[in-house]
Design an enzyme around this catalytic site. Structure first.
Site, PDB file in Angstrom:
ATOM      1  N   ASN A 274       0.833  -1.200   0.000  1.00  0.00           N
ATOM      2  CA  ASN A 274       0.000   0.000   0.000  1.00  0.00           C
ATOM      3  C   ASN A 274       0.869   1.253   0.000  1.00  0.00           C
ATOM      4  O   ASN A 274       1.749   1.339  -0.874  1.00  0.00           O
ATOM      5  CB  ASN A 274      -1.138  -0.039   1.030  1.00  0.00           C
ATOM      6  CG  ASN A 274      -0.781  -0.297   2.471  1.00  0.00           C
ATOM      7  OD1 ASN A 274      -0.388  -1.390   2.825  1.00  0.00           O
ATOM      8  ND2 ASN A 274      -0.927   0.692   3.326  1.00  0.00           N
ATOM      9  N   ASP A 275       0.687   2.186   0.894  1.00  0.00           N
ATOM     10  CA  ASP A 275       1.256   3.537   0.778  1.00  0.00           C
ATOM     11  C   ASP A 275       2.730   3.631   0.364  1.00  0.00           C
ATOM     12  O   ASP A 275       3.569   2.877   0.874  1.00  0.00           O
ATOM     13  CB  ASP A 275       1.211   4.250   2.136  1.00  0.00           C
ATOM     14  CG  ASP A 275      -0.086   4.089   2.863  1.00  0.00           C
ATOM     15  OD1 ASP A 275      -1.037   3.533   2.295  1.00  0.00           O
ATOM     16  OD2 ASP A 275      -0.156   4.523   4.020  1.00  0.00           O
TER      17      ASP A 275
ATOM     18  N   GLU B  75      -4.996  10.571   7.336  1.00  0.00           N
ATOM     19  CA  GLU B  75      -3.784   9.743   7.246  1.00  0.00           C
ATOM     20  C   GLU B  75      -2.773  10.424   6.320  1.00  0.00           C
ATOM     21  O   GLU B  75      -3.129  11.288   5.523  1.00  0.00           O
ATOM     22  CB  GLU B  75      -4.125   8.355   6.680  1.00  0.00           C
ATOM     23  CG  GLU B  75      -5.167   7.601   7.504  1.00  0.00           C
ATOM     24  CD  GLU B  75      -5.450   6.185   7.003  1.00  0.00           C
ATOM     25  OE1 GLU B  75      -5.447   5.266   7.834  1.00  0.00           O
ATOM     26  OE2 GLU B  75      -5.672   5.987   5.793  1.00  0.00           O
TER      27      GLU B  75
HETATM   28  C1  FRU Z   1      -2.972   4.507   4.857  1.00  0.00           C
HETATM   29  C2  FRU Z   1      -2.592   3.696   6.093  1.00  0.00           C
HETATM   30  C3  FRU Z   1      -1.710   4.509   7.003  1.00  0.00           C
HETATM   31  C4  FRU Z   1      -0.948   3.458   7.774  1.00  0.00           C
HETATM   32  C5  FRU Z   1      -0.765   2.384   6.720  1.00  0.00           C
HETATM   33  C6  FRU Z   1      -0.818   0.989   7.256  1.00  0.00           C
HETATM   34  O1  FRU Z   1      -3.307   3.729   3.767  1.00  0.00           O
HETATM   35  O2  FRU Z   1      -3.745   3.247   6.735  1.00  0.00           O
HETATM   36  O3  FRU Z   1      -2.414   5.414   7.834  1.00  0.00           O
HETATM   37  O4  FRU Z   1       0.255   3.937   8.275  1.00  0.00           O
HETATM   38  O5  FRU Z   1      -1.794   2.572   5.772  1.00  0.00           O
HETATM   39  O6  FRU Z   1      -0.454   0.062   6.290  1.00  0.00           O
END
Ligand code: FRU
Length: 496
Positions: free
Chosen positions: A51-52, A237
């Site tokens: 993800n991120d 976030e």
């Molecule tokens: C955003 C998030 C962040 C967190 C991460 C966890 O997509 O929820 O807030 O740090 O992904 O994987």
């Protein structure tokens, strides 16, 4: 004609050599075709869940990209920082995992800075460290019903980001009982007394806190922002605080804040605020809600740190998915890609300042063949390309395949729309098959469309309006039809 034995031997050796040389190309071609939906010029991990984007930092000609990563599955799990690097933002080399979970928790999102003055004391002066600042997420704490399970930790690298060691005094910013307390983005800024300090922008529930430090280790609260302003349909976030030049030469501060859920297309999205920032206080210019990207699939994006001032740009990348269905999309050995790299800048329209996201210049350099489109309908040069065109204020075009699956892009009545309701596979989530619209009250003049196997990114007027959208056609789109208002169109194969 007759050949003697030597001539025959030479012939077979040459034929064998020719065959051996042509073989690898065949294999490479087949491999890239084997994995359905694997993009060519967007970053994806070879396998596992992503993800991120995290800790993006430029050092010695290399763009480092870290990311939320779970190598053992294609759904979210114990978070690591995966690692890749690139010299051109298109070809990415995946590297060994940079940070593993430990007894303090999973490694959640965060950022990285170059501590040139060695303010942290984590490096020798002659080789100052890169410092990564991330959130710990303690799963046992969460499971046992505690509220203080997120805290901030740091790690450092003395070899230009290739390997990382965690600081022994972690956490550097413990939690005071707030459930959502994460995603630190740190940059060096000048306070009003002229002193340079490290400023951390942190997402706390559905607001922002700013923490200040002289050494990246001791942090103290400097300000808060967000109560009663902006979109609050979900938790905030992955923030980022970026100084940018306004067209009138003034410096404005842009605060990016991702929100999930509560985006304009359901699920996750990134809003931003424009204002002034002094000594930990963010003062927005107005109360307008602004979205960075009106498509459903650009989330948690932030900007690169340590770019040389000669680059004079704010370089951004986002996670090209949406928490609504990210864990269900029909890719096989991996899940998720990043967006293309984008350059963020300010522009003014009808007296309002907005952020535009333009495709990074690198996408104009690393290109293959260019095909002019003559006539109304054209075959596509594969599943990965850019379509560039001048447009009239209202326009419409369709990409389609032989199964009748299509994605339609239109501008009508002041709205830019991407209709993916019949684009292909959508059975994995009821909200996937939908039309996504962006309001655009001013004139549309040009478009750039980046398609790459399972995504489309539409940039109108070089990014004044952007829509990013995933697509899963059962077979690649073969044709583009220019229905109306699209002129001087070109199709460009991306990546030579
Ligand atoms: C955003 C998030 C962040 C967190 C991460 C966890 O997509 O929820 O807030 O740090 O992904 O994987």
């Amino acid at each position: 004609m007759r050949f003697n034995l030597t001539q025959k031997l030479i012939f077979f050796v040459l034929a064998g050599l020719f065959f051996a040389c042509s073989q690898p190309q065949e294999i490479v071609f087949q491999q890239s075709n084997l994995e359905e939906y694997r993009p060519v010029y967007h970053f994806t991990p070879a396998k596992g869940w992503m993800n991120d984007p995290n800790g993006m930092i430029y050092i010695d000609g290399e763009y480092h990209l870290f990311y939320q990563y779970y190598p053992d599955s294609t759904v979210w799990g114990p978070m690591h920082w995966g690692h890749a690097k690139s010299t051109n933002l298109i070809d990415w080399e995946e590297l060994p995992i940079a940070l593993y979970p430990d007894s303090l928790g999973y490694i959640f999102s965060g950022s990285a800075v170059y501590d040139q003055e060695n303010s942290s004391g984590l490096g020798p002066k002659e080789n100052p460290p890169l410092v990564a600042i991330f959130s710990y997420h303690n799963m046992e704490g969460e499971r046992s019903g505690k509220t203080d399970y997120q805290s901030q930790g740091i790690a450092f690298s003395l070899d230009k980001g290739n390997t990382w060691e965690k600081y022994s005094g972690n956490p550097v910013l413990p939690n005071q009982g707030i459930k959502d307390f994460r995603d630190p983005k740190v940059r060096k800024i000048k306070n009003s007394n002229g002193k340079e300090v490290w400023m951390m922008t942190l997402a706390v529930l559905d607001q922002i806190q700013f923490y200040q430090s002289d050494n990246l280790i001791d942090w103290k609260l400097a300000g808060e922002f967000g109560k009663g302003i902006g979109a609050h349909g979900g938790v905030w976030e992955c923030p980022d605080l970026i100084p940018m030049n306004a067209p009138n030469g003034e410096t404005k501060w842009i605060l990016l804040v991702s929100i999930n859920p509560g985006g304009p297309q359901k699920g996750s999205a990134t809003q931003y605020f424009i204002g002034d920032f002094n000594d930990g206080q963010f003062e927005p210019d107005d109360t307008m809600i602004r979205w960075l990207d009106y498509g459903p699939d650009n989330y948690a994006g932030v900007t690169w740190s340590n770019l040389p001032s000669s680059q004079n740009r704010n370089l951004f990348i986002g996670w090209m998915s949406n928490w609504l269905y990210a864990q269900m999309v029909p890719t096989s050995s991996w899940r998720s890609a990043m967006t293309i790299a984008r350059e963020l800048s300010l522009f003014e329209i009808d007296g309002t300042l907005l952020v535009k996201s333009s495709p990074a210049k690198e996408l104009e350099v690393n290109r293959g063949e260019v095909f002019e489109i003559s006539g109304k309908s054209s075959n596509l040069p594969g599943a990965s390309f850019e379509l560039k065109a001048e447009v009239e204020n209202d326009f419409s075009l369709i990409f389609s395949n032989e199964l009748g699956e299509k994605v339609t892009i239109t501008r009508e009545m002041g709205l830019i729309n991407i209709d993916r309701s019949k684009s292909g596979r959508s059975e994995f989530h009821p909200d996937f098959a939908a039309v996504h619209s962006a309001p655009m009250s001013w004139e549309a003049k040009s478009i750039r469309i980046f398609m790459d196997a399972s995504s489309i990114e539409l940039f109108v007027n070089d990014g004044e309006i952007v829509l990013t959208s995933l697509l899963f056609p059962s077979s690649p789109y073969k044709t583009v039809e220019l229905i109306s208002g699209v002129n001087d169109a070109e199709l460009i194969r991306l990546k030579k």
